[in-house]
Structures are given as C-alpha cells and as structure tokens.
Design an enzyme around this catalytic site. Sequence first.
Site: not given
Length: 548
Positions: A104, A204, A206
């Site tokens: 990001c 993202h 994660e």
Amino acid sequence: MPNPKRNSIMEGAEKGKDKVVVLDFGGQYSHLIVRRCRDLGVYTELISYDIAIEELKRGIEVEEGEGKIKGIILSGSPFSIHDSSSPKCSYEILDLNIPILGICYGAQLIAYVEGGVVGEGRKAEFGRTELLFKDSELFEGISESGISSYRACDVVGQSPTINVWMSHGDVIERLDGADILGYTRNTPVAAFRINDRIYGVQFHPEVHHTEKGAKILWNFLYKICGCERNWTIESFVRDAIGEIKREVGSDGRVVCGLSGGIDSSTTALLVNKAIGDRLTCIFVDNGLLRKGEKEEVLNTFENNFKMKMLFVDAKERFLNELRGVKDAEAKRRMIGEVFINIFEEEAKKLGNVDFLAQGTIYPDRIESARSGSVASRIKSHHNVGALPEKLGLKLIEPIKNLYKDEVREVAKELNMPPQILNQHPFPGPGLAARVIGEVTEDKLRICREASWIVEEELKQSGWYNKVWQAFAVVGDDVATGVLGDARSLGRIVTIRVVESKEAMTADFVKLPYKVLESMSKRITNEVKGVTWVTYAISSKPPSTIEPC
Ligand code: XMP
C-alpha cells in the site's frame, strides 16, 4: 506518527534467528503483517520507519543463522505520500542488496522514490477489488489454484484474477522501468517488480479478505527472500529455555513476581524449566484478587509444577493504604507503589538474587513508546521498571518478543492448565479497578462474589470463551429493594461483558436475556446487600472497559 520504541534489531532471545523486518509507517495492519509472517514460520519484527540505515546494514551484513535480516517489508500508512509530514524512511533502503516488499503506502513510497507517478486521491479503492496479475515469483502457484478460470472482467483478456483487499486514496499511475505484475480497474500499477528484488503491491496480502494473500506473503518470504522456516512455538520454547540457562549461568538465582495471569505464569514456567529451584516466585495477595484465585495459583504452581513459591499475605496493608482514597488514578498509583515496596522487601529478604524475570510482551513494548497510549498508562501501574536497578538485579524478559496469542501457544506447549490458559485478562490493580470510589471490604466482597457469579453463568451457558472480559462493578449508589416484607436500601451492581480485539476498542456483548436474567437473580439472591443489577451497554470508546 508511528514510533515503535524498539529500533534495536540485534537483541533478544531470538537473536540467532534470521528474520524479516517490517518498517512501520503507522498503517492499521502493520502488526498484522508481522503476525502473518510469524504464522508462516519466519521470525518477524516491527521497527520504526526512521531506523538508521547503518543499523539495517549491520543486520543485513551478519552471517546466515546469526540473526540476519533477509527481507524488508514497508507497511501501509494513513498518510498520503504527498503530505509534507508523511513518514519517509531513508531512501538508501532501496539500494541495500536485499528483497523488499512495499505494501500500500509502502509500494507508493517505492514508486515515488523511483520516479513514478503517484496520483493524488482521484480513484480511491476501498474493500474487495479484482486484481489482474501476471505470473511471477510473487504470484507463483496462485493461478493454479483454480482462480484463473474465473473471468468476470472484460478488460482482462486472459489474465488470471483474484479478489484483493484495497484501502487507498492515492494511486500509482506510472512506474517506468518496473515490470508491472498486476492492475485493477482503477489502479494501473497494483503490483510491480524492480530488478527482480524490489516488489510493491497496492493491496493488503495480510488481510484475510485477500484471496491467496498468505501464499503471496509465503512467496515473498521463501521464494524471494530465501528464508528458512524456523519460527515455531516448539523451537521458541527450546531456544528460550536455552537462552535463560545461558544468561543465568550455573549458579545464578532469579526472582519473579507471579500474579497468575498468563504472561507472568508463562515467564515463570519457562524460567523454572531452565533453572528449576533457583527461581523463586513471589505471589502477593493484595486483597484485590478474584474469588478462589489465591488457592488456584498456589495449587497450580506449588503443588502441580512443584515450583518454589513465596506467598505474601498483604491484604491488610493494601486495604489500610487504600482507606479514604476515592480517585481512580490515585488508587492505581497507590496499589503500584505498595506492590513495589513489598516486592523489594521480599527480594531483599531472599538475598543472593541476581535476576528479575518479568512477563513483558511485544505489544507492551511497542505500545508503551506511544506516549499517552492506554498501554503506557496501564503498564505504569504495575511497573516494576525501577526495581532491577534499585536491587542491583539484571532483567530477564523471555517472552518480550511474543504477541499475546503466541504467549498462549507457548503456555499450552508448557502444559499450563486451562483455568490459567483461558482466563480473561485481569487488571494489575485487581478488583480495585471495579470498585468505584473508596475500596472497602464490603464493596470488595460484593464485587468479588458478583463477578464470580457472572463468570460461572457465562461458563455454564457456553459464553465465557467467546467474550474478552466479564465482571461485576460496584459503587456507592444504592436503590430500594423489597427483602421479605420490608423495603430496604441495597447496592447497585453493574454487569460488564465485552467483546474486543486486544482491548483497544470494545463493545458490549449482546447476551441473551435468559443469561442476564439468571445472573441478576443469582446476584440479588446470593450476594448480601445487593438490590439492583444493571447491564453496561457502552462501547469503548467513549467508555473504557474497566470503570476506574
Ligand atoms: P480499559 O479499562 O483502559 O482497559 O479499557 C483495557 C484493558 O486493560 C486492562 N487494564 C489494566 N491492566 N493494569 C493492567 O495490568 C491496569 O491498571 C489496567 N487497567 C485496565 C483491562 O482489564 C482491559 O483488558
């Protein structure tokens, strides 16, 4: 501005483990990146974005197997790269000969430094977004997952697609010289590679909502950085015990304040496994413990684990000191001070002690650097920070690099009994945090008995393990009740049951009325002097979890 305290990357029981470091630019998912990488088996640390380049270099230059940094991840951030106050790391990081993954904001920072065009806030994307990607090491094994047959978007042609989680205002529009690995409808450069070494993704990986996000991180850790999979709970336990043995030596002696909470219990068990009887645990009954807590702690550690326990009955001393103190902060300070004094006296009596073991965990250290944060305030109340120096003791903090759920895993590995493993968090000032106004024996009795009933009812109805914390609160407010034929005044007890992630925010649990009803009935029937029971339905913020 993010400011994790720990900039040192060469210390700790994990110093032999090769690692990946996440540079924290203040993104909401920074900790999550660290946790995901650890879950995938690589020791990972969060460090401040402004770490000195020399320190990073030192970490990269050491030999493999000596705690070498094998990769760097740049986190997200609430800032726009164009804000003059936005966090910027040393740009030399990109010249270090090491794999880098920007996520990001981290990807935008790389693009910005590399002369790309980062457009400001025109085509924001939030939430689930379709990414079209090209085969590369970063996306290896992803199109084989069956997702490649999914062709919902006509811009794509034959490109495989996955749904990824986006949360950004700015957009990387151009990045000449980079290999563009993926794009979305609004983001022309949603994944890129520079020189086979520097990667960036706008989304993202994660976050759970990103399909195959774990595989993308796995590819970065293992395919690109060449990490070894060696971060497991079993290996942690083995290494931590070895490290304590080494540090304490063959005749060193250790003292540990054991409260029965998961952090100090796990610390004590690890140290006990390493040096046995040369550890003495000091357990102080401050009169603010939960019902049955003293017996349970002594039974677990003295009888079960055969550890050397020093029990101090200090109920009266605490209650005397607390007499007349109404202010919440003053109560907390007082409790902290009395605890430290007692601990100091007892440690001195023991004599011949070299080390103090403490159950500090990773978020304590990271959060306590953020001035004014809840965590820094919390820890100041039962902080024994000045003690090692005063007593001339060296500090051992074997779980200082673990997250709470990792501590639980370690505790499980050490056969910690379920009552301790699954118990709710309990504040350092104990029941004093739940008695509003002056702490008296009568209010303590009501709080302790009513809290016990709340916990019992939750356990019986299967709710206990689904909530973060549950307890009863009592203050000085009274209400009329009818006991037998007579009207009489009694205390108001408030039940507080919250759900939360790490206690930073919390919401009240929407318990079935039946469960609340039986709690209320039992409290008014079984706890003498209570006439009314209420349920706290405020969330945090603006409320806190504990009333004082
Ligand atoms: P609050 O009440 O601030 O609590 O929303 C957040 C979490 O921290 C715990 N807590 C404490 N823990 N010493 C502690 O060790 C304290 O003084 C303290 N005050 C609150 C609280 O139980 C909740 O989990």
